[in-house]
Scaffold this active site. Structure first.
Site, PDB file in Angstrom:
ATOM      1  N   PRO A 104       0.943  -1.307   0.083  1.00  0.00           N
ATOM      2  CA  PRO A 104       0.084  -0.080  -0.218  1.00  0.00           C
ATOM      3  C   PRO A 104       1.054   1.337  -0.040  1.00  0.00           C
ATOM      4  O   PRO A 104       0.537   2.295  -0.374  1.00  0.00           O
ATOM      5  CB  PRO A 104      -0.706   0.030   1.328  1.00  0.00           C
TER       6      PRO A 104
ATOM      7  N   GLU B 276       0.596  -7.616   7.828  1.00  0.00           N
ATOM      8  CA  GLU B 276       0.966  -6.164   7.928  1.00  0.00           C
ATOM      9  C   GLU B 276       1.951  -5.638   6.931  1.00  0.00           C
ATOM     10  O   GLU B 276       2.432  -4.708   6.951  1.00  0.00           O
ATOM     11  CB  GLU B 276       1.110  -5.651   9.111  1.00  0.00           C
TER      12      GLU B 276
ATOM     13  N   ARG C   5       0.118  -8.187 -21.331  1.00  0.00           N
ATOM     14  CA  ARG C   5      -0.527  -7.871 -22.400  1.00  0.00           C
ATOM     15  C   ARG C   5       0.075  -7.074 -23.694  1.00  0.00           C
ATOM     16  O   ARG C   5      -0.241  -6.770 -24.799  1.00  0.00           O
ATOM     17  CB  ARG C   5      -1.915  -7.116 -22.206  1.00  0.00           C
TER      18      ARG C   5
ATOM     19  N   ASP D  82      -5.010   2.096 -26.450  1.00  0.00           N
ATOM     20  CA  ASP D  82      -5.301   2.179 -24.903  1.00  0.00           C
ATOM     21  C   ASP D  82      -5.488   3.409 -24.211  1.00  0.00           C
ATOM     22  O   ASP D  82      -4.386   4.424 -24.659  1.00  0.00           O
ATOM     23  CB  ASP D  82      -4.187   1.375 -24.085  1.00  0.00           C
TER      24      ASP D  82
HETATM   25  N1  LIG Z   1      -0.170  -3.080  -4.383  1.00  0.00           N
HETATM   26  C1  LIG Z   1      -0.762  -2.962  -3.162  1.00  0.00           C
HETATM   27  C2  LIG Z   1      -1.724  -2.745  -2.259  1.00  0.00           C
HETATM   28  C3  LIG Z   1      -2.056  -3.485  -1.141  1.00  0.00           C
HETATM   29  C4  LIG Z   1      -1.086  -4.353  -0.373  1.00  0.00           C
HETATM   30  C5  LIG Z   1      -0.112  -5.083  -1.176  1.00  0.00           C
HETATM   31  C6  LIG Z   1       0.728  -6.063  -0.484  1.00  0.00           C
HETATM   32  C7  LIG Z   1       0.472  -6.528   0.991  1.00  0.00           C
HETATM   33  C8  LIG Z   1       0.515  -7.235   1.869  1.00  0.00           C
HETATM   34  C9  LIG Z   1      -0.028  -6.998   3.081  1.00  0.00           C
HETATM   35  N2  LIG Z   1      -0.997  -6.341   2.707  1.00  0.00           N
HETATM   36  C10 LIG Z   1      -1.930  -5.864   3.775  1.00  0.00           C
HETATM   37  C11 LIG Z   1      -1.954  -4.647   4.378  1.00  0.00           C
HETATM   38  C12 LIG Z   1      -2.942  -3.992   4.828  1.00  0.00           C
HETATM   39  C13 LIG Z   1      -2.968  -2.653   5.392  1.00  0.00           C
HETATM   40  C14 LIG Z   1      -1.494  -2.178   5.374  1.00  0.00           C
HETATM   41  C15 LIG Z   1      -1.401  -0.731   6.109  1.00  0.00           C
HETATM   42  N3  LIG Z   1      -1.371  -1.192   7.497  1.00  0.00           N
HETATM   43  C16 LIG Z   1      -0.059  -1.589   8.200  1.00  0.00           C
HETATM   44  C17 LIG Z   1       0.133  -1.383   9.775  1.00  0.00           C
HETATM   45  O1  LIG Z   1      -0.075   0.090  10.082  1.00  0.00           O
HETATM   46  C18 LIG Z   1      -1.426   0.454   9.680  1.00  0.00           C
HETATM   47  C19 LIG Z   1      -1.593   0.388   8.073  1.00  0.00           C
HETATM   48  C20 LIG Z   1      -0.376  -2.845   5.178  1.00  0.00           C
HETATM   49  C21 LIG Z   1      -0.531  -4.136   4.603  1.00  0.00           C
HETATM   50  C22 LIG Z   1      -0.755  -5.730   1.576  1.00  0.00           C
HETATM   51  C23 LIG Z   1      -1.851  -4.872   0.729  1.00  0.00           C
HETATM   52  N4  LIG Z   1      -3.271  -2.846  -0.497  1.00  0.00           N
HETATM   53  N5  LIG Z   1      -3.743  -1.975  -1.402  1.00  0.00           N
HETATM   54  C24 LIG Z   1      -2.812  -1.792  -2.472  1.00  0.00           C
HETATM   55  N6  LIG Z   1      -2.993  -0.665  -3.540  1.00  0.00           N
END
Ligand SMILES: N#Cc1c(-c2ccc3ccn(Cc4ccc(CN5CCOCC5)cc4)c3c2)n[nH]c1N
Length: 247
Positions: free
Chosen positions: A89, A116, A158, A173
């Site tokens: 994220p 996480e 793609r 695209d």
């Molecule tokens: N690309 C992409 C993604 C992902 C993504 C990608 C990879 C992983 C691995 C684990 N997770 C879950 C996750 C949820 C929330 C959080 C934040 N928290 C961390 C602890 O403190 C509070 C805040 C972190 C990890 C993932 C999520 N989500 N959205 C995107 N665009």
């Protein structure tokens, strides 16, 4: 292109057996290799996570399995140096320009985190041996990196020569640099000419290709202005002709 995907949920990637990407894999255009991270755990429960140092919610993925997995996968010296992609994220926004850039890479490795996230030392250690990119597919929270990896792999695959039968659809695209000026695509239609009383815009049946191209650009500009005013603001004013400005 070789793509290695490390995950605790290999079944998430059965969609890569389907459709054009599945066909590209079977023809050898793309070499996708799935790895279950638990293969590099040695305790009875195949533990991949632990509590976060410093406290806080949830669990963090332990570094040891990741380190051993990356060591083993990258030991394949004949394959050159891979680029490690870490969906997260907190990553840099993944864009079409990144897809175009990464489609030129011979070997990508995707590390799909869960919980996480992955212990931060994994990326630091890997960066001593290969380029590492932390990427995010959007400003919303998923439960792990698998869906993001599917998105990124599809966006890249793609673009590879031979994967899409119709190369032109790539150049037309949305967000593709150049041709449509980073406008989003306008409405598309097919037979029948009237469906439930809804007519196809007559211009599209006229056979006047210059007029059809103009209409399509007008509709793309209208839709971009409505749904993505941020893209309109980014347009180079030089790229807009007098007619564009009237839309
Ligand atoms: N690309 C992409 C993604 C992902 C993504 C990608 C990879 C992983 C691995 C684990 N997770 C879950 C996750 C949820 C929330 C959080 C934040 N928290 C961390 C602890 O403190 C509070 C805040 C972190 C990890 C993932 C999520 N989500 N959205 C995107 N665009």
């Amino acid at each position: 292109m070789r793509i290695d995907i490390i995950t605790i949920f290999p079944d998430y990637f059965t969609p890569l057996d389907l459709s054009l990407i599945g066909k590209a894999r079977r023809s050898g255009l793309i070499d996708v290799r799935l790895h279950d991270l638990r293969r590099w755990t040695y305790d009875r429960h195949h533990t991949v996570d632990d509590t976060p140092y410093g406290g806080g919610p949830g669990m963090v993925m332990k570094p040891e399995p990741w380190g051993e997995a990356l060591d083993e996968i990258t030991a394949d010296a004949d394959a050159g140096t891979p680029r490690l992609i870490l969906p997260t994220p907190s990553g840099l926004p993944f864009t079409q320009q990144d897809a175009v850039r990464l489609a030129k890479e011979p070997w990508l490795i995707f590390a799909c985190g869960r919980y996480e996230g992955i212990d931060a030392r994994v990326a630091v250690d890997a960066a001593q041996r290969m380029p590492v990119e932390e990427l995010s597919i959007g400003d919303y929270v998923l439960n792990g990196g698998e869906v993001a990896t599917l998105v990124i792999v599809e966006a890249i695959s793609r673009l590879l020569p031979g994967v899409l039968g119709n190369v032109e659809s790539i150049t037309q695209d949305s967000f593709a640099p150049g041709t449509m000026d980073n406008l989003v695509e306008g409405p598309v239609y097919t037979k029948p000419p009237v469906w439930r009383g809804h007519e196809v815009p007559p211009i599209l049946l006229s056979g006047h290709h210059a007029a059809i191209d103009r209409w399509r650009r007008d509709e793309a500009l209208r839709k971009t202005a409505r749904n993505r005013p941020d893209l309109i603001r980014r347009l180079d004013p030089e790229s807009l002709d007098k007619r564009d400005r009237e839309v």
